[in-house]
Structure formats: C-alpha cells, structure tokens
Design an enzyme around this catalytic site. Sequence first.
Site, short mmCIF file in Angstrom:
data_model
loop_
_atom_site.label_atom_id
_atom_site.label_comp_id
_atom_site.label_asym_id
_atom_site.label_seq_id
_atom_site.Cartn_x
_atom_site.Cartn_y
_atom_site.Cartn_z
N GLU A 331 42.56 36.64 13.62
CA GLU A 331 42.33 36.07 14.96
C GLU A 331 43.64 35.79 15.70
OE1 GLU A 331 39.68 32.71 14.75
OE2 GLU A 331 38.30 33.73 13.39
N GLU A 421 34.22 37.91 10.06
CA GLU A 421 33.65 36.57 10.13
C GLU A 421 32.60 36.59 11.23
OE1 GLU A 421 36.09 33.08 10.84
OE2 GLU A 421 37.63 33.87 9.49
#
Length: 487
Positions: A331, A421
């Site tokens: 991320e 995720e």
Amino acid sequence: MVKLTAQKLALSLSAAAATFGTAVNARTCTKPETSRIFEAEDAVLTGTNVQTSLAGYSGSGYVGGFDEGTDKITFTVPSTTAGAKLYDLGVRYAGIYGEKRTTVVLNGGASTEVLLPASDAFATVSGGQLLLKEGNNTIDITNNWGWYLIDYITLTPSAPRAAHSITPTLSNPTANAITRSLYAYLRTAVYGKKILAGQQDLSKASWIQSQTGKTPALVSVDLIDYSPSRVAYQGNVSTTVEDAIAHHGAGGIVSVLWHWNAPAGLYDTDANKWWSGFYTRATDFDIAATLAAGAGSANYTLVLRDIDAIAVQLKRLEAAGVAVLFRPLHEAEGGWFWWGAKGPEACKALYKLMYDRLQGHHGINNLVWIWNSVAADWYPGDAVVDVVSADVYAQGNGPMSAQYEQLIKLGGDKKMIAAAEVGAAPLPDLLQAYEAHWLYFCVWSDGFIENAEWNSLEVLRQVYNHEYVLTLDEVQDWPAIGAAAAS
C-alpha cells in the site's frame, strides 16, 4: 463507505445467482453499441449540488458538495439487453482538492472503490466494469474520501478479454525447486481457472473452518513483530513463522507481509504509540534522505539491520521447505506508511534494495515477489516482480473489477494478479461473470472476517463451498502438480 443492509445483501446475492447463467458470456456483443454518457447534473442528487464555476464541464454543469458520508449521485441506466451485459465505466471528474477516492455502487449491492488522481481540470478515469441487468439499473457515486467534482459517467460495452500471457519463470533465476513448483502451479492450474481462498492469520483460518466446514488454501502472516524497533520494546514475542510452517505442513500455501516498524524516529506518544511505528504519522524516519545518505550512514545501516532481521525469519521458512508469496512495502502509494511517504522513487529504490539484499546478499531463494500497488509510477519493474496485487476494502462482496483492470494494464497481462488484502470475500459467481481472474483473495482479520457488515456467514458459506473457490483440501497436491508443470 456504503453499508449494506441484510435485505440489500440478500437481493444482491439473489440477483447474482439469477443472472449468472447468462453473465458468463456477457462480454459477447450481438450488435455494435456505442458509448453512452450520463450527465451528473441530470441524476438524483443526495446531499450534493450542481456547480458551474470550474470551466470545461459538459452539459449544464457538474456536481460537487461531497463532504458528508451519505452524499451521493444516483444515475438510472436502462438496459434492453436480455439477461446481463458487461460495460466499461468511465468517470469524468476534477480532482482540484487533491487525490481522492470515490465508491461506485451498482443496484444497491456490491461496491467498487475508484481512485481519482489530483488534477486541475476535468479528466476521465476507469471505474472498472459493471454488469447491467435487463431493465433499469442504478449506479451510485458515493462520498468515500469526498471533496471531488463529477461531470458525467460513460458506459461502453466491454470488449472480449484477451488470453493471458503470464511470464513462465520467476524473477529470481536461482529460486529453489519448491518455489518454482508453487509458481508453476499457480500459473498453470489456478490462474484464470479458479481462485484460492485466503485468510490473514492462522487463528482466523481456523474460525472459518468452524463456520463453513472449509479451511482457506492460503494463509497470510505478518512479520511485524520481528521488526527490531518493536523487539526493542516488547522482546521476541512473535510466533507467525511457526504459524506459517504449520499451514505449510497441512498442505497449504503461505503468504507473508511485513508491517515494517520504522528503524528509528518513533514518536511513542499517547497519540502515536511505538507499536504504530509503521505509520507515517508515528515516525520522523525519512527514507528518501536515508537512501540519499547512502551506505555507511547511520539510518541506512539501520535499514539493512532491519532487512537482515527479516532475512533470519525467511531463512527459517526456507529451511522448513516453505515457498513464500512475499509482499513487502504494501500500500505504498497511499502514503500512510513511512515507506511510501516520500513518493514513488524512494519506495522503488527501497524495494530494489530489499530484493538485492535478500536474494543476492543472503541467498534466499524461496520467495515469489509480490508488488502491491496499482499506480504505474510506483511500479519497480518486471525484473523484480512476479505477481502484481492490490488491497481492496469495498463492501458488498463484489468482483473488484476496477483494480483488476488497473493491474492488467500495470503488468501488461504478463503477471498474475492477486487481491492480497480485502475487507469482503468476493462472490464467485460475480468473479466469473466479470472475468476478474484474481489468483487469490485474502480477507483481513480483526474487524472484517468476523464482521457481518463485511462478510455475513451466508456469504462465507457460499464462497467457501463454491466449485470455483479452492480450499485447503483441494490444493494438497500442489507441489507435485507444480513440479510437473515446471519441468
């Protein structure tokens, strides 16, 4: 973030089941059809308003005022196609307040998060794909991060998906046999054919088994507590390597991420405790300055110390025969973690430093390297990436088509694509209908897997008992299958 009621979720599931029989061929067009434009100012506005001060808009204006969680635009889109049909969604917007995100919701069901890059004028981004049913459909553009302007949306019939052309070998030419077998298994036996069910944390995987009768094929563990700056505060407390070895011993597939507590500069205040040191807000560690200072400087030495500490754990996994789907620096483009706080160039340099340190210096050969961003300017390059991925937190158990299409472009359809995720497990019927060929999904643990607003037990049981979804009992032969494919 849109929160579905139980009734809406049930209707969404019912609609997916009802349309699936025709939806699997929804890309096939029976006759040419052009793009359609739907002006935002003509839609139903909730908490938003029509504006005209920014030049360059289409029609009679554009819509702004996205500053509350319930603010949205609702488009009504008719479809005369029998059954269901896929359309590419385009969103014309202006990001004059900086980079933002919006949420797209189809027919009150599954949602998709769409990134709106910063801009000083109107521009168009892809919103992924939408599977429109016959009759009227509703498309909501809902607040999410807020503070953006919407001019219009476009809907264009989706073209047939081209065949994948996945790179047949790993980026590491010295990868060991079990790792080559894992990659070959994923490439030849899974990708584009099935999806691996995955779960963050072994304890949550056990909970899934107790609720659905099935165990995830993939378990992800976090090396967070092996970060030296955390060990300094709490000692050696982590057992995640043991968890990974246990899942491998049961015949499963292992993924590893690392919430890297910053090597130095932790604030350790009431607002930002030491254990939150992976967040940008909790440390003054500057990776760009560290890399510029170079080898021999104090902070550079600490970066190597931390990577070397993780190398110890990866070597334990290698010694136990575990091939690892390794996802570092996740991320990054969000900027909320320190490794992404100084922009793409510093992050890519850190990724390549880690790659060279683990593979070249330490000789670790059990890693399948996973990159975790959809942004092209953050991509470190095909030579050091085996799988591309995204983390997607959108409710409604949808196919995450926007991120899938972005990753197809990022990797040139030469890299397998993973939902590394997710907040909500995707519904298999929708994955097949959208031809969103995610390699695996991995639901995050606390706050998500046991949260009915994200994953009802009805949905989990449907997902885990679906023939498209591979669970632990169905991947027991992956080493042998992969070895044969790799030979």
